[in-house]
Design a protein around this motif. Structure first.
Motif, PDB file in Angstrom:
ATOM      1  N   ASN A 151       0.754  -1.336  -0.038  1.00  0.00           N
ATOM      2  CA  ASN A 151      -0.194   0.035  -0.102  1.00  0.00           C
ATOM      3  C   ASN A 151       1.061   1.216  -0.054  1.00  0.00           C
ATOM      4  N   ALA A 152       1.898   1.429   0.624  1.00  0.00           N
ATOM      5  CA  ALA A 152       3.272   1.951   0.394  1.00  0.00           C
ATOM      6  C   ALA A 152       3.534   2.944  -1.021  1.00  0.00           C
ATOM      7  N   ILE A 153       3.620   1.255  -1.913  1.00  0.00           N
ATOM      8  CA  ILE A 153       4.122   1.402  -3.014  1.00  0.00           C
ATOM      9  C   ILE A 153       3.050   2.146  -4.288  1.00  0.00           C
ATOM     10  N   LEU A 154       2.323   1.205  -3.749  1.00  0.00           N
ATOM     11  CA  LEU A 154       1.003   2.207  -4.515  1.00  0.00           C
ATOM     12  C   LEU A 154       0.472   3.605  -4.092  1.00  0.00           C
ATOM     13  N   ALA A 155       0.854   4.136  -2.873  1.00  0.00           N
ATOM     14  CA  ALA A 155       0.491   5.479  -2.611  1.00  0.00           C
ATOM     15  C   ALA A 155       1.646   6.665  -2.774  1.00  0.00           C
ATOM     16  N   SER A 156       2.289   5.670  -2.215  1.00  0.00           N
ATOM     17  CA  SER A 156       3.903   6.967  -2.643  1.00  0.00           C
ATOM     18  C   SER A 156       5.178   7.107  -3.467  1.00  0.00           C
ATOM     19  N   GLY A 157       5.036   5.660  -3.968  1.00  0.00           N
ATOM     20  CA  GLY A 157       5.623   5.240  -4.497  1.00  0.00           C
ATOM     21  C   GLY A 157       6.608   4.791  -4.094  1.00  0.00           C
ATOM     22  N   ILE A 158       8.567   3.782  -5.035  1.00  0.00           N
ATOM     23  CA  ILE A 158       9.741   4.366  -4.276  1.00  0.00           C
ATOM     24  C   ILE A 158      10.561   4.903  -5.408  1.00  0.00           C
ATOM     25  N   THR A 159      11.713   5.492  -5.087  1.00  0.00           N
ATOM     26  CA  THR A 159      12.459   6.174  -4.804  1.00  0.00           C
ATOM     27  C   THR A 159      13.852   5.041  -4.979  1.00  0.00           C
ATOM     28  N   PHE A 160      14.530   5.355  -6.016  1.00  0.00           N
ATOM     29  CA  PHE A 160      15.516   4.811  -6.634  1.00  0.00           C
ATOM     30  C   PHE A 160      16.666   5.963  -6.884  1.00  0.00           C
ATOM     31  N   SER A 161      17.481   5.898  -5.395  1.00  0.00           N
ATOM     32  CA  SER A 161      18.589   6.893  -6.000  1.00  0.00           C
ATOM     33  C   SER A 161      20.000   6.812  -6.783  1.00  0.00           C
ATOM     34  N   ILE A 162      20.910   7.416  -7.123  1.00  0.00           N
ATOM     35  CA  ILE A 162      22.388   6.723  -7.187  1.00  0.00           C
ATOM     36  C   ILE A 162      23.041   7.763  -7.652  1.00  0.00           C
ATOM     37  N   ASP A 163      24.041   7.823  -7.064  1.00  0.00           N
ATOM     38  CA  ASP A 163      25.265   8.493  -7.353  1.00  0.00           C
ATOM     39  C   ASP A 163      26.241   8.011  -7.826  1.00  0.00           C
ATOM     40  N   THR A 164      26.948   7.938  -9.803  1.00  0.00           N
ATOM     41  CA  THR A 164      27.917   7.255  -9.521  1.00  0.00           C
ATOM     42  C   THR A 164      29.220   7.908  -9.471  1.00  0.00           C
ATOM     43  N   LYS A 165      29.187   9.280  -8.098  1.00  0.00           N
ATOM     44  CA  LYS A 165      30.858   8.713  -8.051  1.00  0.00           C
ATOM     45  C   LYS A 165      30.850   7.781  -6.737  1.00  0.00           C
ATOM     46  N   GLY A 166      29.935   6.746  -5.564  1.00  0.00           N
ATOM     47  CA  GLY A 166      29.548   6.388  -4.628  1.00  0.00           C
ATOM     48  C   GLY A 166      29.573   6.856  -3.292  1.00  0.00           C
ATOM     49  N   ARG A 167      29.116   7.970  -3.647  1.00  0.00           N
ATOM     50  CA  ARG A 167      29.051   8.884  -2.313  1.00  0.00           C
ATOM     51  C   ARG A 167      27.889   8.160  -1.896  1.00  0.00           C
TER      52      ARG A 167
END
Length: 277
Positions: free
Chosen positions: A83-99
């Motif tokens: 229900n959390a995913i359906l309501a507010s979604g998933i955020t997939f974050s990336i840092d290409t410098k490994g931070r």
């Protein structure tokens, strides 16, 4: 003495091996998908179980890449997470410098009013809610090629997202982001950091008519006039006011609008190295 030395060396060697094993788990070595990937909310191309599991957050997931895309798959049968995913979604974050930094992020679906009416409980209700997410937006941050903060599911940037439910009542979340959008060709061999976040669920509270109030002073005035003489004169009213009774009245008014958090965010960080293609 010799036996003692041998025993100590054995312990040290075991400790070093254990440390090496723990360190090796810190960075995920991504694999290229064996089968052709279709972003449709169906996990058949990923197998019965996903590659990785975060025990602390109880999240099963796969991150993979081919020469064109970076993929994320999340699978859960936890009703609260669904229900959390359906309501507010998933955020997939990336840092290409490994931070440990959210340099690039994709959120789907962006929280919407239609998502917070009530939880979905039956498989039929869940699939209906999942289908509606196609009409929701994808949130975008950090990609210089994408000027908008939100884009449609069908978009020119080839960012793909989908949610569906399988026959075993598992929610399946799929996402594909073109590697070229990161503009990090020189960093392909570096470790990249990632964050997977199941966003908090909030509802918008506009307040109720009796939730708050303010106090005002009101005055009750009784003016006596002879029968048949019509309305009282100004002099009659002024005289009555001098002998009036004042009282306090609590007049209801609407509460100020606010967002109420009904589900906490769940997230974790990690690192991965891209598969060579």
């Amino acid at each position: 003495m010799k036996k003692t030395s041998t025993f100590l060396i054995g312990i040290l060697s075991a400790q070093l091996l254990l440390a090496a094993a723990v360190y090796a788990q810190e960075t995920l070595d991504l694999k290229t998908p064996v089968n052709a990937v279709i972003i449709d909310g169906d996990s058949k191309e990923w197998g019965d179980s996903l590659t990785y599991y975060n025990a602390e957050k109880n999240i099963h997931y796969t991150i993979a890449n081919d020469k064109n895309n970076l993929y994320l798959v999340v699978k859960t049968n936890d009703l609260v997470q669904q229900n959390a995913i359906l309501a507010s979604g998933i955020t997939f974050s990336i840092d290409t410098k490994g931070r440990k930094k959210s340099a690039f992020s994709v959120t789907f679906p962006v929280s919407g009013v239609e998502a917070i009416n009530r939880p979905a409980n039956t498989l039929e209700e869940k699939r209906l809610r999942a289908d509606i997410t196609k009409l929701r937006k994808i949130g975008i941050k950090g990609f210089k090629d994408v000027e908008e903060n939100q884009i449609n599911v069908e978009n020119a940037f080839k960012i793909q997202t989908a949610i569906n439910f399988d026959d075993n009542d598992y929610l399946v979340y799929e996402e594909a982001v073109p590697l070229e959008l990161f503009h990090a060709a020189e960093l392909i061999k570096n470790d990249w950091s990632f964050n997977i976040k199941l966003n908090a669920v909030t509802i918008h509270d506009a307040g109720g008519p009796v939730s708050m109030g303010h106090t005002i002073m009101t005055t009750t005035v009784l003016v006596k006039v002879p029968a048949g003489s019509g309305p009282p004169s100004t002099a009659d009213i002024e005289a009555a006011l001098r002998n009036s009774i004042s009282r306090q009245s609590n007049i209801p008014r609407a509460a100020p609008q606010s967002d109420i958090e009904i589900s906490k965010a769940i997230d974790f960080w990690g690192k991965f190295s891209l598969a060579n293609n």
